[in-house]
Design a protein around this motif. Structure first.
Motif, PDB file in Angstrom:
ATOM      1  N   PRO A  87       0.804  -1.235   0.000  1.00 52.77           N
ATOM      2  CA  PRO A  87       0.000   0.000   0.000  1.00 52.77           C
ATOM      3  C   PRO A  87       0.827   1.270   0.000  1.00 52.77           C
ATOM      4  O   PRO A  87       0.281   2.363  -0.191  1.00 52.77           O
ATOM      5  CB  PRO A  87      -0.810  -0.119   1.294  1.00 52.77           C
ATOM      6  N   ASP A  88       2.139   1.162   0.208  1.00 53.56           N
ATOM      7  CA  ASP A  88       2.986   2.358   0.270  1.00 53.56           C
ATOM      8  C   ASP A  88       3.650   2.698  -1.058  1.00 53.56           C
ATOM      9  O   ASP A  88       4.399   3.673  -1.150  1.00 53.56           O
ATOM     10  CB  ASP A  88       4.069   2.170   1.343  1.00 53.56           C
ATOM     11  N   ASN A  89       3.395   1.920  -2.095  1.00 52.57           N
ATOM     12  CA  ASN A  89       3.979   2.219  -3.394  1.00 52.57           C
ATOM     13  C   ASN A  89       3.318   3.447  -4.025  1.00 52.57           C
ATOM     14  O   ASN A  89       2.182   3.792  -3.698  1.00 52.57           O
ATOM     15  CB  ASN A  89       3.818   1.020  -4.340  1.00 52.57           C
ATOM     16  N   PHE A  90       4.023   4.085  -4.962  1.00 51.74           N
ATOM     17  CA  PHE A  90       3.496   5.252  -5.658  1.00 51.74           C
ATOM     18  C   PHE A  90       2.409   4.813  -6.629  1.00 51.74           C
ATOM     19  O   PHE A  90       2.650   4.000  -7.528  1.00 51.74           O
ATOM     20  CB  PHE A  90       4.623   5.962  -6.417  1.00 51.74           C
ATOM     21  N   VAL A  91       1.213   5.354  -6.478  1.00 52.07           N
ATOM     22  CA  VAL A  91       0.073   4.950  -7.316  1.00 52.07           C
ATOM     23  C   VAL A  91      -0.671   6.143  -7.916  1.00 52.07           C
ATOM     24  O   VAL A  91      -1.684   5.960  -8.604  1.00 52.07           O
ATOM     25  CB  VAL A  91      -0.924   4.087  -6.504  1.00 52.07           C
ATOM     26  N   GLU A  92      -0.190   7.362  -7.672  1.00 47.09           N
ATOM     27  CA  GLU A  92      -0.955   8.531  -8.110  1.00 47.09           C
ATOM     28  C   GLU A  92      -1.154   8.581  -9.627  1.00 47.09           C
ATOM     29  O   GLU A  92      -2.223   8.957 -10.105  1.00 47.09           O
ATOM     30  CB  GLU A  92      -0.272   9.817  -7.624  1.00 47.09           C
ATOM     31  N   HIS A  93      -0.120   8.210 -10.392  1.00 49.60           N
ATOM     32  CA  HIS A  93      -0.283   8.238 -11.853  1.00 49.60           C
ATOM     33  C   HIS A  93      -1.271   7.172 -12.318  1.00 49.60           C
ATOM     34  O   HIS A  93      -2.073   7.413 -13.226  1.00 49.60           O
ATOM     35  CB  HIS A  93       1.067   8.035 -12.537  1.00 49.60           C
ATOM     36  N   ARG A  94      -1.196   6.020 -11.701  1.00 47.86           N
ATOM     37  CA  ARG A  94      -2.153   4.966 -12.053  1.00 47.86           C
ATOM     38  C   ARG A  94      -3.570   5.397 -11.702  1.00 47.86           C
ATOM     39  O   ARG A  94      -4.507   5.203 -12.486  1.00 47.86           O
ATOM     40  CB  ARG A  94      -1.803   3.668 -11.332  1.00 47.86           C
ATOM     41  N   HIS A  95      -3.741   5.984 -10.529  1.00 46.11           N
ATOM     42  CA  HIS A  95      -5.066   6.467 -10.136  1.00 46.11           C
ATOM     43  C   HIS A  95      -5.571   7.513 -11.112  1.00 46.11           C
ATOM     44  O   HIS A  95      -6.755   7.519 -11.476  1.00 46.11           O
ATOM     45  CB  HIS A  95      -5.011   7.061  -8.725  1.00 46.11           C
ATOM     46  N   ALA A  96      -4.680   8.413 -11.533  1.00 45.72           N
ATOM     47  CA  ALA A  96      -5.086   9.453 -12.479  1.00 45.72           C
ATOM     48  C   ALA A  96      -5.498   8.849 -13.813  1.00 45.72           C
ATOM     49  O   ALA A  96      -6.485   9.286 -14.427  1.00 45.72           O
ATOM     50  CB  ALA A  96      -3.950  10.453 -12.672  1.00 45.72           C
ATOM     51  N   MET A  97      -4.767   7.840 -14.263  1.00 48.19           N
ATOM     52  CA  MET A  97      -5.103   7.206 -15.532  1.00 48.19           C
ATOM     53  C   MET A  97      -6.416   6.433 -15.439  1.00 48.19           C
ATOM     54  O   MET A  97      -7.258   6.501 -16.350  1.00 48.19           O
ATOM     55  CB  MET A  97      -3.974   6.270 -15.980  1.00 48.19           C
ATOM     56  N   VAL A  98      -6.610   5.710 -14.352  1.00 43.26           N
ATOM     57  CA  VAL A  98      -7.868   4.984 -14.164  1.00 43.26           C
ATOM     58  C   VAL A  98      -9.026   5.971 -14.108  1.00 43.26           C
ATOM     59  O   VAL A  98     -10.083   5.757 -14.721  1.00 43.26           O
ATOM     60  CB  VAL A  98      -7.816   4.122 -12.887  1.00 43.26           C
ATOM     61  N   ARG A  99      -8.833   7.067 -13.359  1.00 38.51           N
ATOM     62  CA  ARG A  99      -9.871   8.106 -13.259  1.00 38.51           C
ATOM     63  C   ARG A  99     -10.233   8.641 -14.637  1.00 38.51           C
ATOM     64  O   ARG A  99     -11.416   8.783 -14.976  1.00 38.51           O
ATOM     65  CB  ARG A  99      -9.377   9.223 -12.355  1.00 38.51           C
ATOM     66  N   MET A 100      -9.208   8.977 -15.422  1.00 40.51           N
ATOM     67  CA  MET A 100      -9.463   9.487 -16.765  1.00 40.51           C
ATOM     68  C   MET A 100     -10.192   8.462 -17.617  1.00 40.51           C
ATOM     69  O   MET A 100     -11.158   8.775 -18.324  1.00 40.51           O
ATOM     70  CB  MET A 100      -8.141   9.881 -17.436  1.00 40.51           C
ATOM     71  N   GLY A 101      -9.758   7.189 -17.537  1.00 40.87           N
ATOM     72  CA  GLY A 101     -10.405   6.150 -18.321  1.00 40.87           C
ATOM     73  C   GLY A 101     -11.869   5.991 -17.969  1.00 40.87           C
ATOM     74  O   GLY A 101     -12.728   5.858 -18.855  1.00 40.87           O
ATOM     75  N   ILE A 102     -12.166   6.029 -16.680  1.00 40.23           N
ATOM     76  CA  ILE A 102     -13.549   5.902 -16.225  1.00 40.23           C
ATOM     77  C   ILE A 102     -14.373   7.086 -16.707  1.00 40.23           C
ATOM     78  O   ILE A 102     -15.475   6.918 -17.253  1.00 40.23           O
ATOM     79  CB  ILE A 102     -13.603   5.796 -14.690  1.00 40.23           C
ATOM     80  N   GLN A 103     -13.850   8.294 -16.509  1.00 42.12           N
ATOM     81  CA  GLN A 103     -14.644   9.474 -16.831  1.00 42.12           C
ATOM     82  C   GLN A 103     -14.831   9.653 -18.332  1.00 42.12           C
ATOM     83  O   GLN A 103     -15.944   9.956 -18.793  1.00 42.12           O
ATOM     84  CB  GLN A 103     -14.008  10.708 -16.194  1.00 42.12           C
TER      85      GLN A 103
END
Length: 382
Positions: A86-102
């Motif tokens: 859970p401590d790994n860097f995930v912000e870019h992945r979250h941003a990409m998933v968010r963009m894909g969903i939206q």
């Protein structure tokens, strides 16, 4: 060509199996799309991984199953398969998933209503990620799935961009509707063409192509989706060839299962994930002259066998013959494209009925990461 295939499929599916996707999805899609109307794009430039060797426009992620060593906390990370750090860097992945969903949701809402407010915002996200010089992502994944102390990026990181599949599909839909056009369309296509070049020529891209499990499948799935958007028939032909000569023969067992996925600590989730990816390849790449749904290897392996194997376990998870996955067992299954695409292709109403009963909305981070095909309106209605 694809629209002709879908039209023929839908025309020949029995009445019990026919899906009115727009009607089925209308309430769910519009509720989500309306909630996104006031949200602005967030790209890779909004955050920076302090451990990444890349620059501000480079996507960065870290290997999910790698952790600090208990005996050498400051040294290289060690692997714990199936256990997400859970401590790994995930912000870019979250941003990409968010963009894909939206983007996919907004484009689906536009397709349902023809209200251009949805299309305009979807395009705004696409331009921020792939066109705007200030905010766009570089078309490579050199710094994905890095492991502290061992490397700055790995070939298996290419799987992170499965979340660009629906944005690419959305761009196709918006292009066909005439609302994504001109220089914006050309620039978006150039980004995906450049990324395809990187995927097919770089060390990490070629390494992912050669992977013998779901990673190799997802390489083909992505190349197919992006080549479909850019109109690259040569790469689509490569995808059909790899499906018939590499993926199906080497990954599937005689019973339709995927032995390499069954050996993992999350065999249930990985089996569905790989089946989903293979079904998506068949849906994108099939033509009347080369229908992957009808293809069978000399020893009897086929996509039909893959759907027949996994369907009973999606319909009733209690029938799964192996131990539960070590993580996220309770969050699965959700709507899987293998049942939607397979149900339509093979005219199997039972598979479609199971698909309709499964959750179409889910928020668990791991489930979102493993189900990049979420908006059927993009894929079925033509």
């Amino acid at each position: 060509m694809k629209s002709i295939i879908i039209t023929l499929l839908l025309a020949t599916v029995s009445s019990a199996a026919t899906l009115d996707i727009k009607q089925l999805e209308r309430e769910r899609v519009l509720k989500a799309a309306d909630a996104y109307l006031n949200e602005q794009p967030i790209t890779v430039t909004a955050s920076k991984n302090p451990r990444s060797a890349g620059g501000p426009h480079d996507f960065s992620s870290e290997a999910d199953y790698w952790w600090p060593s208990t005996t050498n906390p400051s040294g290289p990370y060690i692997q714990r398969d199936g256990m997400t750090n859970p401590d790994n860097f995930v912000e870019h992945r979250h941003a990409m998933v968010r963009m894909g969903i939206q983007v996919a949701t907004l484009t689906s809402a536009y397709r349902i209503t023809a209200d251009e407010k949805y299309a305009k915002l979807a395009i705004k996200h696409l331009l921020a990620w792939f066109v705007d010089e200030q905010t766009k992502m570089n078309p490579n994944l050199e710094y994905a799935q890095a492991i502290k102390g061992l490397n700055t990026g790995r070939s298996i990181g290419v799987i992170d961009t499965v979340h660009l599949i629906e944005p690419a599909r959305s761009a196709q839909v918006l292009e066909k509707a005439g609302v994504l056009k001109g220089d914006d369309l050309a620039a978006a296509k150039k980004w995906f063409a450049d990324y395809l070049t990187w995927m097919t020529t770089s060390k990490n891209g070629i390494g992912e192509m050669k992977a013998e499990n779901n990673h190799g499948t997802c390489w083909v799935e992505q190349v197919a989706a992006f080549a479909s958007f850019t109109g690259d028939e040569e790469k689509l032909a490569v995808c059909r060839q790899r499906f018939k000569e590499v993926l199906l023969p080497n990954q599937m067992a005689e019973d339709g299962s995927f032995p390499r996925e069954l050996k993992r600590t999350k065999p249930y989730g990985y089996s569905i994930f790989n089946a989903d990816a293979m079904a998506t390849i068949c849906w994108i790449c099939s033509t009347p002259q080369d229908d992957l749904w009808k293809f069978t290897t000399p020893d009897g392996k086929s996509m039909r066998k893959g759907v027949e194997y996994i369907h009973p376990f999606i319909a009733d998870k209690s029938k799964w013959p192996l131990k539960p996955d070590v993580m996220f067992w309770d969050q699965c299954p959700v709507r899987s494209p293998v049942l939607l695409f397979g149900g339509l292709a093979y005219k199997e109403p039972q598979w479609l009925d199971t698909w309709k009963k499964l959750p179409g909305d889910f928020t668990n981070e791991e489930v979102l990461r493993n189900v990049p095909i979420r908006q059927p309106v993009l894929w079925v209605e033509e």
